[in-house]
Design an enzyme around this catalytic site. Structure first.
Site, mmCIF file in Angstrom:
data_model
loop_
_atom_site.group_PDB
_atom_site.id
_atom_site.type_symbol
_atom_site.label_atom_id
_atom_site.label_comp_id
_atom_site.label_asym_id
_atom_site.label_seq_id
_atom_site.Cartn_x
_atom_site.Cartn_y
_atom_site.Cartn_z
ATOM 1 N N ASP A 27 26.268 6.762 34.179
ATOM 2 C CA ASP A 27 27.242 6.610 33.114
ATOM 3 C C ASP A 27 26.723 7.409 31.915
ATOM 4 O O ASP A 27 25.526 7.692 31.818
ATOM 5 C CB ASP A 27 27.362 5.122 32.764
ATOM 6 C CG ASP A 27 28.167 4.880 31.513
ATOM 7 O OD1 ASP A 27 29.338 5.294 31.462
ATOM 8 O OD2 ASP A 27 27.614 4.288 30.567
ATOM 9 N N ASP A 47 28.043 7.109 28.013
ATOM 10 C CA ASP A 47 27.940 6.359 26.759
ATOM 11 C C ASP A 47 27.120 5.084 26.935
ATOM 12 O O ASP A 47 27.470 4.219 27.745
ATOM 13 C CB ASP A 47 29.336 5.996 26.243
ATOM 14 C CG ASP A 47 30.087 7.226 25.752
ATOM 15 O OD1 ASP A 47 29.634 7.831 24.771
ATOM 16 O OD2 ASP A 47 31.111 7.573 26.368
#
Length: 215
Positions: A9, A11
Site C-alpha cells: 500500500d 499512503d
C-alpha cells in the site's frame, strides 16, 4: 512456498502521508469552529471516500461551507506538510533487500496515480517498483481489485505474494485477493483492529525482510 513478490500500500505504509492529510483536515475543521472526530476518519481511512466524507461531515457541522473554495486550500496545506516527508523508517531496506533477492515489487493504492506516482518519485523509491496500481483505474479497497490487478501485473500467484498494509480496509482487500498480509500500522492507525492480518509489525525496522520471509 517461496515469496516471489511484495505488494505495498502507499499512503501510511510506504510513507506516513496519512498523518499530514489528517492534520490538514483537523485544521480545516478547527478553522470552522468544530472538531474532526477520529472515529469518522477511521471509518474511511484506506479507501477512496476520505475527501467526500470529510466535506460531508464538515457541511453538517458548519453549514454554508463551500467545498469548491476549500479544496485547493486543503490540498495546498497537505503538500506543504509533505514537503519534508521521507519513506517510513525501514522501507528502503525492505525494497533494497527485495531487489537483491530478485523479488518483484508493486504498489497497490486506493489513491489516484496523480497522487501516488509523483510522491514515489519525490521519495526516491519509484525505480524499485515493477508496477503501480491505483484507485483511479481499479476499484478501491476494501475491494480486492487492486491486489488482483497487482498479481496480474507481476504474474505471480497469491500464495507466493506478500502484502503490506497499514489499515484494516487494506488488510481486508489483500486477504480477499488471497495474499498473506503483513500489517505495519503507523501512528494514526496503530489503535485499530488488525486481527485479520497474518502478521502485525510495529514498524519496518522491527523485523528485517529476510527474517519475515523465513517464517
Amino acid at each position: 512456498m517461496p515469496t516471489r513478490a511484495l505488494v505495498f500500500d502507499f499512503d501510511g505504509t510506504l510513507a506516513d502521508t496519512e498523518s499530514a492529510v489528517l492534520q490538514a483536515w483537523q485544521e480545516v475543521f478547527r478553522a470552522h469552529g468544530t472538531e474532526l472526530p477520529l472515529e469518522a476518519w477511521y471509518a474511511v481511512i484506506g479507501t477512496q471516500h476520505t475527501t467526500p466524507a470529510m466535506f460531508a461531515l464538515l457541511a453538517e457541522r458548519a453549514p454554508g461551507v463551500d467545498p469548491d473554495a476549500l479544496r485547493p486550500v486543503t490540498k495546498a496545506r497537505v503538500h506543504e506538510l509533505l514537503e519534508t516527508l521521507g519513506p517510513r523508517d525501514g522501507v528502503e531496506s525492505y525494497l533494497e533487500t527485495a531487489r537483491t533477492q530478485g523479488i518483484k515489487l508493486a504498489v497497490a493504492s486506493s489513491s489516484s496515480g496523480a497522487w501516488v506516482n509523483p510522491h514515489l518519485e519525490r521519495l526516491g523509491i519509484a525505480g524499485y517498483f515493477d508496477a503501480v496500481l491505483t484507485g483511479d483505474l481499479h476499484r478501491a479497497k476494501p475491494d480486492p481489485d487492486l491486489y488482483l490487478a497487482a498479481l496480474d501485473a507481476l504474474r505471480t500467484p497469491a500464495n507466493e505474494t506478500l502484502a503490506f498494509e497499514d489499515t484494516p480496509h487494506g488488510v481486508t482487500a489483500a486477504k480477499a485477493a488471497g495474499l498473506t498480509c503483513v500489517a505495519v500500522p503507523n501512528a494514526i492507525t496503530e489503535r485499530l483492529d488488525f486481527r485479520q492480518a497474518d502478521v502485525v509489525l510495529p514498524s519496518f525496522t522491527a523485523k528485517p525482510l529476510e527474517a519475515l520471509l523465513s517464517r
